[in-house]
Scaffold this active site. Sequence first.
Site, PDB file in Angstrom:
ATOM      1  N   ASP A 170     104.481 -34.102 125.648  1.00  0.00           N
ATOM      2  CA  ASP A 170     104.064 -32.716 125.451  1.00  0.00           C
ATOM      3  C   ASP A 170     102.881 -32.371 126.336  1.00  0.00           C
ATOM      4  O   ASP A 170     102.310 -33.235 127.010  1.00  0.00           O
ATOM      5  CB  ASP A 170     103.700 -32.463 123.986  1.00  0.00           C
ATOM      6  CG  ASP A 170     102.951 -33.633 123.351  1.00  0.00           C
ATOM      7  OD1 ASP A 170     102.095 -34.219 124.031  1.00  0.00           O
ATOM      8  OD2 ASP A 170     103.230 -33.966 122.186  1.00  0.00           O
ATOM      9  N   ASN A 172     100.640 -34.600 109.274  1.00  0.00           N
ATOM     10  CA  ASN A 172     101.654 -33.756 108.640  1.00  0.00           C
ATOM     11  C   ASN A 172     103.067 -34.192 109.007  1.00  0.00           C
ATOM     12  O   ASN A 172     104.035 -33.467 108.752  1.00  0.00           O
ATOM     13  CB  ASN A 172     101.432 -32.282 108.991  1.00  0.00           C
ATOM     14  CG  ASN A 172     101.631 -31.997 110.475  1.00  0.00           C
ATOM     15  OD1 ASN A 172     101.900 -32.888 111.270  1.00  0.00           O
ATOM     16  ND2 ASN A 172     101.480 -30.731 110.848  1.00  0.00           N
ATOM     17  N   HIS A 202     104.260 -34.776 112.111  1.00  0.00           N
ATOM     18  CA  HIS A 202     104.808 -34.351 113.394  1.00  0.00           C
ATOM     19  C   HIS A 202     104.886 -35.516 114.378  1.00  0.00           C
ATOM     20  O   HIS A 202     104.082 -36.448 114.330  1.00  0.00           O
ATOM     21  CB  HIS A 202     104.007 -33.175 113.982  1.00  0.00           C
ATOM     22  CG  HIS A 202     102.677 -33.524 114.558  1.00  0.00           C
ATOM     23  ND1 HIS A 202     101.488 -33.123 113.998  1.00  0.00           N
ATOM     24  CD2 HIS A 202     102.321 -34.227 115.667  1.00  0.00           C
ATOM     25  CE1 HIS A 202     100.471 -33.543 114.736  1.00  0.00           C
ATOM     26  NE2 HIS A 202     100.966 -34.229 115.749  1.00  0.00           N
ATOM     27  N   GLU A 237     106.195 -29.601 114.873  1.00  0.00           N
ATOM     28  CA  GLU A 237     105.552 -29.372 113.589  1.00  0.00           C
ATOM     29  C   GLU A 237     106.604 -29.276 112.475  1.00  0.00           C
ATOM     30  O   GLU A 237     107.808 -29.155 112.747  1.00  0.00           O
ATOM     31  CB  GLU A 237     104.726 -28.090 113.648  1.00  0.00           C
ATOM     32  CG  GLU A 237     103.637 -28.082 114.718  1.00  0.00           C
ATOM     33  CD  GLU A 237     102.425 -28.938 114.348  1.00  0.00           C
ATOM     34  OE1 GLU A 237     102.526 -29.774 113.441  1.00  0.00           O
ATOM     35  OE2 GLU A 237     101.370 -28.757 114.988  1.00  0.00           O
TER      36      GLU A 237
END
Length: 260
Positions: free
Chosen positions: A67, A136, A138, A143
């Site tokens: 990314d 979380n 990811h 996400e």
Amino acid sequence: MEVIVLLGPDDVARVAADVVAGVVRRRPGAVLGLATGSSPVGVYAELARRVAAGELDLSGVSGFALDEYVGLPAGHPESYAAVLARDVTGPLGLDPARVHVPDGRAADLEAAAEDYEQAIAAAGGVDVQLLGIGANGHIGFNEPTSSFGSRTRLKTLAPRTRADNARFFASPDEVPMHCLTQGLGTILGARRLLLVAQGSAKAEAVAAAVEGPLTSMCPASALQLHPRATVVVDEAAAVRLTLLDHYRQVYAHKPAWQRP
């Protein structure tokens, strides 16, 4: 999914580096998927140590970053292009021309995402994709609620992700709102997945990814769909795993021919 639970972060780095080194020894021109963030730092350091000691040659390897932030100026020290150049490409002896990062400054971000997908395909796909995991759940910047079939695309970062990454910037306001990230479908296309996690802050996410339901609310649970996914964690990151003793027993009795 293979789950390897080790004593501490140094052990995680060593075993994960063994996996990467094993792939490269079998295929010197291997394509590596390169994660950023804190989770893989120890793995890169261990690989760099082996390169410096003459134990491993990565000069023929190609790399694709997971990314990149959108909108950071060229040369910004926290852009993932800069981070990889500083902490991975140089120390590991990679050819900079073979290390690719999504273009987060492109005028047409949708076209940049499509170009990145095509570049991965043209390279023959990723042989081993290194992954961290967010608190979380990811992976990459996929996400919660990301599609399991998603490809490289623009994403808006969740508030928790921006807060977690604020430590790398002078102030929380400087953390970009958007990114280009490989999608879960892109990640699942790699021939091998290697996820590393250390510390109790990742324990809940690790348990959800490994033992929880297959759900877009925990994007890392997508690894359950992959035929060859390995999760390497330390004791602190493993504390919420229900089958902890089972994972230890399986790894302790793993046949030598199955090891990296």
